[in-house]
Design a protein around this motif. Structure first.
Motif, PDB file in Angstrom:
ATOM      1  N   ARG A   1     -21.853  22.163  48.367  1.00 28.24           N
ATOM      2  CA  ARG A   1     -20.752  22.660  49.076  1.00 28.24           C
ATOM      3  C   ARG A   1     -20.240  21.663  50.438  1.00 28.24           C
ATOM      4  NH1 ARG A   1     -20.124  27.650  53.128  1.00 28.24           N
ATOM      5  NH2 ARG A   1     -17.890  27.985  53.057  1.00 28.24           N
TER       6      ARG A   1
ATOM      7  N   ARG B   1     -18.760  18.502  48.925  1.00 31.61           N
ATOM      8  CA  ARG B   1     -17.569  18.939  48.550  1.00 31.61           C
ATOM      9  C   ARG B   1     -16.513  18.509  49.284  1.00 31.61           C
ATOM     10  NH1 ARG B   1     -16.460  24.327  45.108  1.00 31.61           N
ATOM     11  NH2 ARG B   1     -17.508  23.858  43.061  1.00 31.61           N
TER      12      ARG B   1
ATOM     13  N   LEU C   1     -26.968  24.351  46.415  1.00 24.20           N
ATOM     14  CA  LEU C   1     -25.651  24.982  46.381  1.00 24.20           C
ATOM     15  C   LEU C   1     -25.098  24.668  47.886  1.00 24.20           C
ATOM     16  CD1 LEU C   1     -26.317  28.345  44.742  1.00 24.20           C
ATOM     17  CD2 LEU C   1     -25.186  26.258  43.795  1.00 24.20           C
TER      18      LEU C   1
ATOM     19  N   ARG D   1     -23.639  31.937  47.911  1.00 23.41           N
ATOM     20  CA  ARG D   1     -23.160  30.644  47.752  1.00 23.41           C
ATOM     21  C   ARG D   1     -22.520  30.218  46.574  1.00 23.41           C
ATOM     22  NH1 ARG D   1     -27.928  31.019  50.886  1.00 23.41           N
ATOM     23  NH2 ARG D   1     -28.261  29.120  52.356  1.00 23.41           N
TER      24      ARG D   1
ATOM     25  N   LEU E   1     -18.675  28.515  46.449  1.00 24.67           N
ATOM     26  CA  LEU E   1     -18.602  27.221  45.363  1.00 24.67           C
ATOM     27  C   LEU E   1     -17.410  27.725  44.366  1.00 24.67           C
ATOM     28  CD1 LEU E   1     -22.158  25.819  45.371  1.00 24.67           C
ATOM     29  CD2 LEU E   1     -20.242  24.737  46.269  1.00 24.67           C
TER      30      LEU E   1
END
Length: 589
Positions: A264, A267, A260, A299, A303
């Motif tokens: 992130r 992204r 995760l 997390r 997200l």
């Protein structure tokens, strides 16, 4: 009438190309296999669908982990025949299963040739119980040699580290990662003693404690996510060490947390990427969770995946506030929700905590999660509801180390809890149906319940709540069974009576005393005219053959699973086993 002309004309539905195309699109692989034998036209029209859906399996010897070269070479020969007589180039197989192989590419030109020839054809690949060696070989197989994959499953493999000398001798991959934009689904199931480690996150190195150093998946989450930026479905099993019973709610799920965190970070540089829609982490660790880690929850909150399907172990000690946050996070998008909780605590009294899930179509609850079915007020479009509690009817089989521990402060928190096994909850008995007086869920077509025995009045309430049921698993007594046969007779297609059911023979067959006149019988099994699948344990007092004759009279019944009473006549038993050949029908001794 010219019969020959009719056969070759498109007026014949069995030779109409559009009809055949529609049929073959929805047919199962097993059906397509049979369709190919009808005639040449059916063979030609069904072939593309068969080749794209049939899974071609190359299985080596289990212990030796050897490549089945005879089968591989023969298939390569067929593929490369002049003029493609088997149409293997025009309509190639797209789904492959490779199992029990030793996948060592270095100094193995035959194996490398296999992946060169077949890798680009693969859209769905399962690698199971194989031995993979080092980072380079593993990445070349999964990233470079299979560029068109849409689904990848890595199941129970060995991932061997190489020595320094072996690593130096390995050919190097290029530094530039070529993303596979097609891959949408990834399943990783490690062996129980394997673990996933992210080299870029040394703080998670402790997750390898108790694991073999030469048997963990060597590819980093960074490389995986960079290569598969359009990943939509993710299923992770046994990738994390079991949560320590003395860890607080922050502990556990270190590998998932790494994933995760990487997602992130990536992204920030790749817009619209890493939008996971289906997440299955119910078996991320082997044993049941004590509590769902807050570090993972935080997390996920950051997200904000647009999840449409979620499977998770919510944890025995998780409080209602944390569970509510998960439901609130995905309430607008979630269509399928499957939740597991080990049976060592009481249920959430307020599930789903006032959260309305308009889009939810399938809900599966295993363990102490809900105390009743009043949550149906919050799931107006539900189509499938499964409440699984008893040991012999479970979706997940997980161990729980039931020990004492101190809990954290929470709305549903505990202090110095002793983990005692909790008996399954009778959710129908605990439901006050007056609160659902004006509620009708006409979309609900499947309801699976536990072993509690429902009364006639409870069954009437269920019928009013879910009038269009087609598939039902439930425990009933005589009155409940009569209501079932009367009220759902026009819709019920699949029925399973739980072993706890107490339906007597006369009630089942509609026989009162010595009355065998079918026109005077009360509601009974013969009223379920559309029943296709029926399963039950045994009616212990089945002294009448009419019990079994009733099943024989059901016009659409195809599958039957039951134990016949010792008193059944040979004639009735033979009729049952003859009509339902291949079904599980036994005579109780």
């Amino acid at each position: 009438m010219d019969f020959d002309k009719t056969l070759v004309s498109d007026k014949n539905p069995f030779l109409n190309h559009l009809i055949l195309e529609t049929l073959f699109k929805v047919a199962s692989v097993e059906a397509l296999r049979d369709f190919r034998l009808v005639n040449k036209l059916w063979w030609e029209k069904s072939l593309p669908h068969f080749r794209s859906n049939y899974r071609l399996s190359f299985q080596g010897e289990f212990e030796a982990h050897s490549v089945p070269w005879e089968k591989v070479d023969q298939f390569l020969e067929w593929v490369n025949l002049p003029n493609d007589p088997f149409l293997l180039q025009k309509y190639p197989f797209q789904k492959y299963n490779v199992s029990n192989w030793r996948l060592r590419l270095n100094n193995n030109p035959g194996l490398h040739q296999f992946w060169e020839d077949f890798g680009p054809l693969m859209k769905d690949l399962k690698i199971e119980n194989c031995r993979l060696y080092g980072v380079t070989d593993t990445e070349r197989i999964l990233f470079d040699l299979t560029p068109n994959l849409e689904s990848l499953t890595l199941n129970w493999n060995w991932y061997h580290q190489l020595s320094r000398a072996e690593r130096e001798a390995e050919p190097k991959r290029g530094e530039v990662v070529v993303p596979n934009l097609n891959l949408k689904k990834l399943i990783i199931s490690l062996k129980e003693e394997l673990i996933f480690v992210e080299p870029e996150y040394p703080e998670y190195e402790s997750s390898r404690r108790g694991r073999s150093n030469d048997e963990f998946l060597p590819i980093s989450w960074t490389n995986i996510l960079k290569t598969f930026p359009n990943l939509k479905g993710l299923q992770l099993e046994h990738i994390d060490s079991d949560q320590n019973e003395y860890e607080e709610t922050e502990g556990g799920y270190s590998s998932i947390n790494t994933l995760l965190s990487v997602a992130r970070r990536l992204r920030e540089t790749t817009a619209n990427a890493y939008q996971i829609e289906e997440l299955n982490i119910v078996n991320a660790q082997e044993n049941a969770l004590y509590s769902f880690p807050r570090s993972t929850l935080n997390r996920l909150l950051k997200l904000q995946f647009p999840l449409t399907q979620l499977e998770l172990d919510i944890g025995v000690h998780t409080g209602s506030s944390d569970f509510k946050k998960i439901l609130e996070m995905y309430c607008e998008t979630l269509k399928v929700l499957k939740v597991y909780r080990a049976p060592y605590t009481s249920a959430f009294t307020r599930f789903p905590f006032g959260v309305v899930m308009e889009s939810l179509a399938e809900l599966q609850l295993q363990g102490p999660i809900a105390t009743s079915v009043l949550f149906l007020e919050n799931t107006p479009n539900l189509k499938i509801l499964r409440i699984l509690n008893e040991d012999h009817y479970l979706a997940y089989d997980k161990r729980f180390r039931a020990e004492s521990r101190h809990g954290s402060d929470d709305s549903d928190g505990f202090n110095a809890v002793e983990w005692d096994y909790q008996e399954p909850i009778s959710v129908i008995e605990q439901t006050d149906f007056s609160h659902l007086e004006n509620k009708v869920n006409s979309n609900l077509v499947e309801f699976v319940n536990g072993d509690e025995v429902c009364t006639g009045n409870q069954m009437k309430s269920l019928v009013k709540l879910m009038p269009n049921l087609k598939r039902l698993r439930i425990g009933v007594g005589d009155d409940g069974f009569r209501v079932l046969c009367d009220e759902w007779k026009s819709s019920m297609m699949e029925l399973e009576l739980a072993p706890s059911s107490t339906v007597h023979a006369g009630v089942f067959a509609g026989i009162l005393g010595d009355c065998h006149d079918a026109s005077k019988r009360p509601p009974n099994i013969t009223d379920l005219k559309y029943l296709r699948n029926f399963k039950m344990d045994m009616i212990s007092d089945a002294e009448y053959d009419a019990v079994y004759e009733g099943l024989l009279r059901l016009p659409h019944l195809k599958k039957l699973s039951m134990k016949c009473a010792p008193t059944v006549s040979d004639e009735a038993f033979n009729q049952l086993t003859s009509k339902f050949s291949g079904c599980v029908i036994r005579r109780h001794r």
